[in-house]
Design an enzyme around this catalytic site. Structure first.
Site, PDB file in Angstrom:
ATOM      1  N   ASP A   1      43.589  20.026  38.067  1.00 30.05           N
ATOM      2  CA  ASP A   1      42.778  19.222  38.981  1.00 30.05           C
ATOM      3  C   ASP A   1      41.554  19.976  39.484  1.00 30.05           C
ATOM      4  O   ASP A   1      40.494  19.376  39.684  1.00 30.05           O
ATOM      5  CB  ASP A   1      43.631  18.767  40.176  1.00 30.05           C
ATOM      6  CG  ASP A   1      44.649  17.706  39.777  1.00 30.05           C
ATOM      7  OD1 ASP A   1      44.446  17.071  38.717  1.00 30.05           O
ATOM      8  OD2 ASP A   1      45.632  17.537  40.508  1.00 30.05           O
ATOM      9  N   CYS A   2      41.712  21.285  39.698  1.00 29.90           N
ATOM     10  CA  CYS A   2      40.556  22.045  40.202  1.00 29.90           C
ATOM     11  C   CYS A   2      39.734  22.671  39.085  1.00 29.90           C
ATOM     12  O   CYS A   2      38.621  23.153  39.335  1.00 29.90           O
ATOM     13  CB  CYS A   2      40.999  23.108  41.200  1.00 29.90           C
ATOM     14  SG  CYS A   2      42.370  24.129  40.662  1.00 29.90           S
TER      15      CYS A   2
END
Length: 403
Positions: free
Chosen positions: A142-143
């Site tokens: 996600d990051c």
């Protein structure tokens, strides 16, 4: 104590320090003795230029947009270790190119120019300011949503770029020979059959650690010449073995102490950092390292006064494929540097793997830096351990095999 590091540094800053290369120091002791030489000299410079396999570079690339968490990476087709932070890499000098990490055109170019290419060559190119192709694959999270990235980098387009070398500066090493009937390709280069040649890697009495045999002056935090820039000793090196048997002059009779070192590669020059390749063995790197010895007392000078005839190395037969190989005894570096030694009644040609000429130049360049006030000395913050044993792995393997 005759003088302190602080007193010597004050003289260096005033450009009043008396600095001799270790060869000049040895000659001066021959002329006037240890006591007078100690009174005259403030700093001794030592140096070596030789292959140092346990060398590598750490890079920080800076984050891309969108960000990538690199888990596989190639620099000019050479794999770099990416199991650190998202865009931190470690490139070992001995890693060989995998041309699948390049585009077809770049792979073709490099195969034409230099097929035997490894991490040491990439490190040299970056230090020289040359562009290096980078290809990376990421772990999508996600990051860090980016799956891949390709670009060209130079030393000026990345953040940190420094050498961190787990093992440099062997205090002594071996002489390699081959008593078998075929050529052997080794980390010392080709060894020809039937004792066709003998290769030694240490430059002898000018080498840094021979001149401080018990590491009483050199320690963690000592500032050094590393690759043409400034570096520091950070720890004992891997395979550090200070308990090696020693002569009465305290010098070891075989591989002994080693050091881990670090330095900013952006300060370095390709004159002193050169990728190399050993036929049928692999890639490596030639590295110039110089260590200053502050003349604190007479013992420093007495240790540094050793000559090539005062130090020895074991002659090891590589034709026996075992961890512990048979030896033909010990030979002095004076005999090695004469160009031939006698083994079992046979005269055998010798050659150094280290460059004696460039080792001298390292010591001379460091002398010039200190004489001009451009390089001051540091006191160690801790000693290098003197009690390390050397643990082999074969006994554990034998135990598991019998279970």
């Amino acid at each position: 104590m005759l003088r302190t590091v602080a007193e010597i540094n004050e003289k260096i800053q005033q450009q009043k320090a008396v600095v001799l290369t270790v060869e000049e120091l040895k000659a001066r002791v021959q002329e006037v003795g240890v006591t007078q030489t100690t009174q005259e000299v403030d700093v001794i410079t030592t140096g070596t230029f030789e292959p140092m396999e346990s060398t590598g570079a750490i890079f920080n690339l800076g984050h891309t947009d969108p960000p990538i968490k690199i888990r596989q990476c190639w620099l000019e087709g050479v794999p770099a270790y990416a199991g650190l932070g998202a865009v931190d890499l470690y490139l070992g000098a001995t890693v060989m190119a995998e041309y699948g990490g390049l585009g077809d055109a770049e792979e073709s170019r490099l195969n034409t120019v230099l097929p035997e290419r490894g991490g040491g060559h990439v490190i040299e190119d970056l230090i020289a300011g040359k562009p290096v192709q980078l290809r990376a694959l990421g772990q999508v999270t996600d990051c860090y949503p980016r799956p891949s990235f390709e670009t060209t980098i130079t030393r000026d387009t990345i953040n940190q770029f420094y050498l961190f070398n787990p093992r440099n500066l062997y205090q002594n090493f071996i002489v390699g020979v081959n008593g078998g009937d075929r050529t052997l390709y080794t980390y010392l280069g080709p060894l020809y059959p039937r004792l066709g040649n003998a290769v030694y890697s240490n430059p002898g009495a000018i080498s840094p650690l021979f001149n401080d045999p018990q590491l009483e002056i050199i320690g963690i935090g000592t500032k050094i010449f590393l690759g043409g820039g400034i570096g520091y000793i950070t720890w004992e090196g891997t395979q550090h073995f200070p308990l090696q048997k020693r002569l009465p002059n305290e010098t070891p009779i075989g591989p002994a102490a080693t050091l881990a070192v670090i330095g900013d590669a952006k300060q370095m020059t390709p004159q002193w950092v050169r990728g190399c390749y050993f036929k049928n063995y692999g890639a490596s790197i030639m590295l110039g390292v110089g260590v200053p010895l502050p003349v604190l007392n007479e013992q420093v000078v007495a240790h540094a006064a050793i000559q090539d005839q005062d130090i020895v190395a074991p002659v090891v037969d590589f034709s026996i494929p075992r961890r512990v190989r048979p030896t033909f005894g010990l030979v002095s570096y004076a005999h090695l540097k004469s160009g031939q030694i006698k083994i079992d009644g046979q005269m055998v040609r010798t050659a150094p793997l280290a460059s004696i000429r460039l080792s001298r130049q390292v010591a001379l360049e460091l002398k010039q830096w200190i004489s001009l006030g451009q390089f001051t000395l540091t006191e160690p913050v801790a000693p290098i351990p003197g009690d390390r044993t050397f643990l082999p792995q074969d006994r554990w393997g034998s135990q598991r095999a019998s279970e």
